[in-house]
Design an enzyme around this catalytic site. Structure first.
Site, PDB file in Angstrom:
ATOM      1  N   PHE A   1       7.871  17.509  -0.516  1.00 30.33           N
ATOM      2  CA  PHE A   1       8.684  16.993   0.592  1.00 30.33           C
ATOM      3  C   PHE A   1       9.933  17.836   0.850  1.00 30.33           C
ATOM      4  CE2 PHE A   1       5.828  13.556   0.024  1.00 30.33           C
ATOM      5  CZ  PHE A   1       5.762  12.893   1.235  1.00 30.33           C
ATOM      6  N   LEU A   2       9.907  19.071   0.411  1.00 31.94           N
ATOM      7  CA  LEU A   2      10.987  20.003   0.734  1.00 31.94           C
ATOM      8  C   LEU A   2      10.488  21.108   1.657  1.00 31.94           C
ATOM      9  CD1 LEU A   2      13.043  20.491  -2.558  1.00 31.94           C
ATOM     10  CD2 LEU A   2      13.657  19.171  -0.521  1.00 31.94           C
TER      11      LEU A   2
ATOM     12  N   GLU B   1      -1.678   9.201   5.258  1.00 35.10           N
ATOM     13  CA  GLU B   1      -2.714   9.497   6.243  1.00 35.10           C
ATOM     14  C   GLU B   1      -3.285  10.878   5.953  1.00 35.10           C
ATOM     15  OE1 GLU B   1      -2.341   8.431  10.286  1.00 35.10           O
ATOM     16  OE2 GLU B   1      -0.780   6.937   9.914  1.00 35.10           O
TER      17      GLU B   1
ATOM     18  N   LYS C   1       0.748  14.354  11.957  1.00 30.27           N
ATOM     19  CA  LYS C   1       0.503  15.170  10.778  1.00 30.27           C
ATOM     20  C   LYS C   1      -0.950  15.603  10.805  1.00 30.27           C
ATOM     21  CE  LYS C   1      -0.261  13.438   6.752  1.00 30.27           C
ATOM     22  NZ  LYS C   1      -0.145  12.763   5.430  1.00 30.27           N
TER      23      LYS C   1
ATOM     24  N   ASN D   1       9.500   5.007   0.657  1.00 26.43           N
ATOM     25  CA  ASN D   1       9.487   5.692   1.954  1.00 26.43           C
ATOM     26  C   ASN D   1      10.874   6.206   2.327  1.00 26.43           C
ATOM     27  OD1 ASN D   1       6.771   5.351   2.245  1.00 26.43           O
ATOM     28  ND2 ASN D   1       6.876   3.859   3.896  1.00 26.43           N
TER      29      ASN D   1
ATOM     30  N   GLY E   1       7.188  11.680  11.389  1.00 27.68           N
ATOM     31  CA  GLY E   1       6.856  10.727  12.455  1.00 27.68           C
ATOM     32  C   GLY E   1       5.877   9.722  11.900  1.00 27.68           C
TER      33      GLY E   1
ATOM     34  N   GLU F   1       0.849  -1.197   0.000  1.00 33.26           N
ATOM     35  CA  GLU F   1       0.000   0.000   0.000  1.00 33.26           C
ATOM     36  C   GLU F   1       0.881   1.242   0.000  1.00 33.26           C
ATOM     37  OE1 GLU F   1      -0.101   2.144   2.712  1.00 33.26           O
ATOM     38  OE2 GLU F   1       1.102   0.944   4.096  1.00 33.26           O
ATOM     39  N   PHE F   2       0.324   2.323  -0.576  1.00 35.88           N
ATOM     40  CA  PHE F   2       1.039   3.604  -0.632  1.00 35.88           C
ATOM     41  C   PHE F   2       0.118   4.710  -0.121  1.00 35.88           C
ATOM     42  CE2 PHE F   2       2.757   0.900  -3.998  1.00 35.88           C
ATOM     43  CZ  PHE F   2       4.105   0.897  -3.684  1.00 35.88           C
TER      44      PHE F   2
ATOM     45  N   CYS G   1       5.022   4.854   9.709  1.00 37.88           N
ATOM     46  CA  CYS G   1       5.675   4.333   8.504  1.00 37.88           C
ATOM     47  C   CYS G   1       7.143   4.727   8.389  1.00 37.88           C
ATOM     48  CB  CYS G   1       4.912   4.786   7.259  1.00 37.88           C
ATOM     49  SG  CYS G   1       3.269   4.066   7.113  1.00 37.88           S
TER      50      CYS G   1
END
Length: 448
Positions: free
Chosen positions: A250-251, A153, A324, A209, A258, A149-150, A261
């Site tokens: 992601f920058l 949340e 998050k 990940n 946290g 799975e990808f 995963c």
């Protein structure tokens, strides 16, 4: 098609409800009778946008139901998705596969010949091969495939119904055909479908990940350099993100990652690489993990300096408990780790979160919690913004200034409008940004 989903935690309940919504008949299995009773009443065990309505719709349709009976599950279908947890072992960084093994051992002798077990849990490479050897002694006619799975949340329903890609690791054309039938609506909609061997499928998840975690730690390392050099990490991130080879996602500098995963997955990946004799190839993951952990220490240190050198006797407000936004998951939450560290140094800490307070209270009973932002900040000597919930951006800083002892804000997620807060009389600090901020803007130049 009929299928079972074994394990009704975060991955399992979302997968079960989504598969039922696209037309399959699904039976969810879990050993937790209280959870099964709640799910049968369409009450999800987690907060996830869209899940409650989806669960209510599919349970009411009759296509989704739940049980604690393994025998019933084995008889219900020939395809069984395994969605149980693979936490980090207590005494090492390796993944704990006892729950996966227990499912296979319990299910295999009861399954029909020719059944297919499909793993969705995140596992070390080589797990499918090991389970196949295990099955040969119990149910030689049963096949195992892996279908990682990808899910993000906060976007889990969307990511299941409209995934960016589907990856299946199979050992036969029959297993591929079954999975193509299950995911036919997504495949027909143009979702890329990667059919490969099980080992590659297992690696795709942990490699993805690890790469994302590396991007996060990289920009946070740059934030530390910016702090030392008096530079602005946000502008730096914007500028390098314009490079199409790098991209912006992601920058975002801040408190770091946290959840259930990234931390455990990169540690388990490094541990498995050591077992395979190629630990040096992924040795950088140890540094990725350390940079992420150091962000928490840096945040505590900056908060300590802002409050005057010692937390003892001071009131500290923490905005955010979930790891998050759009989640009630507090597993390995950076926000709660910081809150607990500050409390351990003598501060009185009150925590606010829109959704995660029950889970946070269970994990950190020594902290104080409230659903009222003003109450959390009452007489606070410092406010820490630690989870980037959108509603925190809607706070009126002028109104909040009336309840705090001192209008000081540490924005460890760097998502608040610094100019608005400062114009309301607040001293606002963020990691990797000049204080007070004199930052460059795209298409402009500031000179003294």
């Amino acid at each position: 098609m009929r299928m079972t989903v074994i394990g009704t935690g975060y991955v399992g309940v979302v997968h079960a409800a989504c598969m039922a919504d696209i037309g399959h008949e699904v039976l969810g299995l879990d050993i937790d009778a209280e959870r099964i009773a709640a799910l049968s009443d369409a009450r999800p065990p987690i907060y996830e946008p869209g899940l409650r309505d989806l669960l209510a719709r599919t349970v009411a349709s009759g296509r989704l139901r739940f049980t604690t009976d393994l025998v019933e599950a084995a008889a219900f279908a020939e395809t069984h998705f395994v969605c149980v947890g693979t936490p980090q072992q207590q005494d090492s960084c390796a993944a704990d596969l006892r729950y996966v093994d227990a499912v296979v051992d319990g299910l295999a002798p009861r399954m029909r010949p020719g059944s297919l077990i499909v793993g969705k849990s995140t596992v070390p490479v080589g797990t499918t091969a090991r389970l196949v050897r295990r099955l040969r002694r119990i149910a030689p006619d049963v096949e195992i495939a892996w279908n990682p799975e990808f899910l993000r949340e906060g976007f889990a329903v969307q990511d299941t119904m409209r995934p960016e890609r589907l990856v299946v690791g199979v050992a036969s054309h029959r297993a591929e055909a079954v999975l193509r039938e299950i995911y036919a609506p997504m495949i027909h909609a143009g979702v890329p479908f990667f059919c490969t061997d099980p080992a590659t499928a297992e690696l795709v998840k942990v490699a993805a990940n690890s790469f994302l975690a590396t991007k996060i730690s990289f920009i946070n390392a740059m934030a530390e350099v910016c702090d030392a050099a008096g530079a602005d990490v946000v502008t730096l991130a914007e500028a390098i993100g314009e490079d199409s080879r790098i991209g912006h996602r992601f920058l975002q500098p801040g408190l770091g990652f946290g959840g259930s995963c990234f931390p455990k997955d990169i540690r388990a990946f490094a541990a498995r690489a050591e077992e395979l004799g190629v630990g040096e190839a992924v040795a950088f993951l140890h540094q990725v993990d350390e940079i992420n952990t150091r962000q928490r220490r840096r945040t505590v240190a900056l908060a300590r300096r802002l409050i005057g050198g010692s937390f003892a006797g001071h009131n500290v407000a923490v905005l955010g408990a979930a790891f998050k936004p759009d989640s009630d998951d507090v597993r390995d939450s950076p926000a709660l780790a910081v809150a607990a560290a500050i409390r351990s140094e003598g501060a009185r800490v009150r925590v606010h979160d829109p959704e995660a307070l029950d889970n946070a209270r269970a994990a950190f009973p020594e902290l104080q919690f409230t659903l009222d932002v003003s109450k959390a900040c009452e007489q606070a000597d410092l406010v820490l913004h630690l989870t980037a919930w959108p509603e925190y951006g809607d706070i009126d800083p002028s109104e909040l200034a009336k309840v705090v002892s001192r209008p000081g804000m540490l924005d460890a997620r760097d998502t608040l409008d610094a100019a608005v807060w400062r114009s309301a009389g607040w001293t606002l600090h963020a990691l990797g940004r000049p204080q007070p901020a004199l930052t460059s803007r795209r298409n402009s130049c500031v000179s003294s």
